[in-house]
Enzyme design. Sequence first.
Site, PDB file in Angstrom:
ATOM      1  N   GLU A 168     -39.110   5.721  17.873  1.00 51.18           N
ATOM      2  CA  GLU A 168     -39.101   4.233  17.705  1.00 51.18           C
ATOM      3  C   GLU A 168     -38.016   3.770  16.893  1.00 51.18           C
ATOM      4  O   GLU A 168     -37.836   2.841  16.067  1.00 51.18           O
ATOM      5  CB  GLU A 168     -40.213   3.691  17.152  1.00 51.18           C
ATOM      6  CG  GLU A 168     -41.575   3.960  18.000  1.00 51.18           C
ATOM      7  CD  GLU A 168     -42.772   3.338  17.651  1.00 51.18           C
ATOM      8  OE1 GLU A 168     -43.651   2.861  18.213  1.00 51.18           O
ATOM      9  OE2 GLU A 168     -43.106   3.631  16.267  1.00 51.18           O
TER      10      GLU A 168
HETATM   11  C1  ACM Z   1     -45.348   7.640  17.023  1.00 50.32           C
HETATM   12  O1  ACM Z   1     -46.462   7.200  17.302  1.00 50.32           O
HETATM   13  N1  ACM Z   1     -44.534   6.441  16.915  1.00 50.32           N
HETATM   14  C2  ACM Z   1     -44.940   8.736  16.983  1.00 50.32           C
END
Ligand code: ACM
Length: 539
Positions: A349
Amino acid sequence: MRRRRARLLCSLLLTVAAGAGAATTAEPSAASAAASAAAPTPLDRVVPAPASVRPGGGPYVIGPDTRIRVSGSVGSSRAARQVGDYLAGVLRPSTGYRLPVTARRGGDGIRLRLAPRAPGVRKLGAEGYRLEVNHRAITISARASAGLFHGVQTLRQLLPASIERTTRQPGPWRVSGGTITDEPRYAWRGAMLDVSRHFFTVDQIKRYVDQLALYKINKLHLHLSDDQGWRIAIDSWPRLATYGGSTQVGGGPGGFYTKADYREIVRYAASRELTVVPEIDMPGHTNAALASYAELNCDGIARPLYTGTDVGFSSLCVPQQVTYDFVDDVIRELAALTPGRYLHIGGDEAHSTSHADYVAFMDRVQPIVAKYGKTAVGWHQLTGAHPAKGAIAQYWGLDGSEKQVADAAKAGTRLILSPANRAYLDMKYDANTPLGLDWAGYVEAKQSYDWDPGAYIKDAPASSVLGVEAPLWSETISTSAHIEYLAFPRLPGIAELGWSPRATHDWDTYKVRLAAQGPRWDALGITYYRSPQVPWPAR
Ligand code: ACM
């Protein structure tokens, strides 16, 4: 795209059924006494399912004169004694027996043998064991302490659930006769705990470690840093912990582990045969660091501390040299604290980092991990950069269709599988679950168990799969009861996927073995979700 949308309802933190668990000190009921007088547990009624079971002979009855006899070749008998002491610690309170641990050879009782050359053991790996039961003895043999320890976990499940209580129980303590020969399908059987969104104390982690050990989990992945909190003391950048660790989701006081705390976690996990895998998530998920040191920001301005649950808004400053001085210091100090081979660098992310910057960052950071003697693990977005030779990618997508992950696997990157709609312990079970998130859908016990890690990532070679891991993100949880409510009953299913041969995989028989864990969790004081998919015995 924001995958991990988190909606936090603070009130939820207070609502998980505190009373759903445990009466650890209750007198045994007539029903449980009757149950223990019934036939002993069949050798195959264990989670994770053993690789091979041959019933016959026995049973062995643990009695007031039973001794725990430990043996090993020179140098290994101490390790056998440690496992013996651990087993005695489990058995003494509920049986009320002395159960002395002795290195005197010969004789009956419970025998724990480190015997690398014994027949039936020689071909097993370091985690394998053989458990033989006849009316004179229970003998667990293994090449290494991990195998002995896993054999002891199997033995616990062969005894009545009341063995787990901390007050004296009536018995009888019978174990079915026969032989189990067992070793894991996968080397990596992990559980992750997010200690950043909410901080968990050393004692809370130890409690979870004890629960993970029951199911032969062998990696404890700690998500030590994120936007909401930096949880590990770093001497060269002290404000990371003292300031960056000073809060958590919802604005509570947060916390951090001193180096002594962390060493104690590592030591305790090792005593339960778990390796700690520390994660510093970068270049995104770094607001706590960016708040602690202005110079880590491209504009030189420190960010405010953050106590919400958004993701994807923070990034280390990729072009600046100070970023790599920082990363080098953090990884050097963390590697020095960590005897395990692995260091997780996150990489998920990174929505506020350009793709070019992401690739450039990973090209510089992976060699730092190698320089300090560790193997880099990253979330599977690492496969969109240049995974270093030997790197490990942790898959957290949904259906295994990402070509980039399969291509990396074909090129040698090894995979840990944590599909979010299967292995994420923080997903709600259903619409009524009072804790957890739902961005990957609801994940009931069957959904969590019923998939094959060896064939999940389309076109990835089965040999690229190192194992499985069950992550537990903590946006909505802050107590041990919360951890347990989300982990049980799903965690044992992931553990079984990691341990048991594919040939044993069958929901209809698994759910019966799983149901038999319920009374054990009650005895241990574990607050679990009584999934309607599982035929739990009546309480
Ligand atoms: C994640 O759940 N952002 C690895």
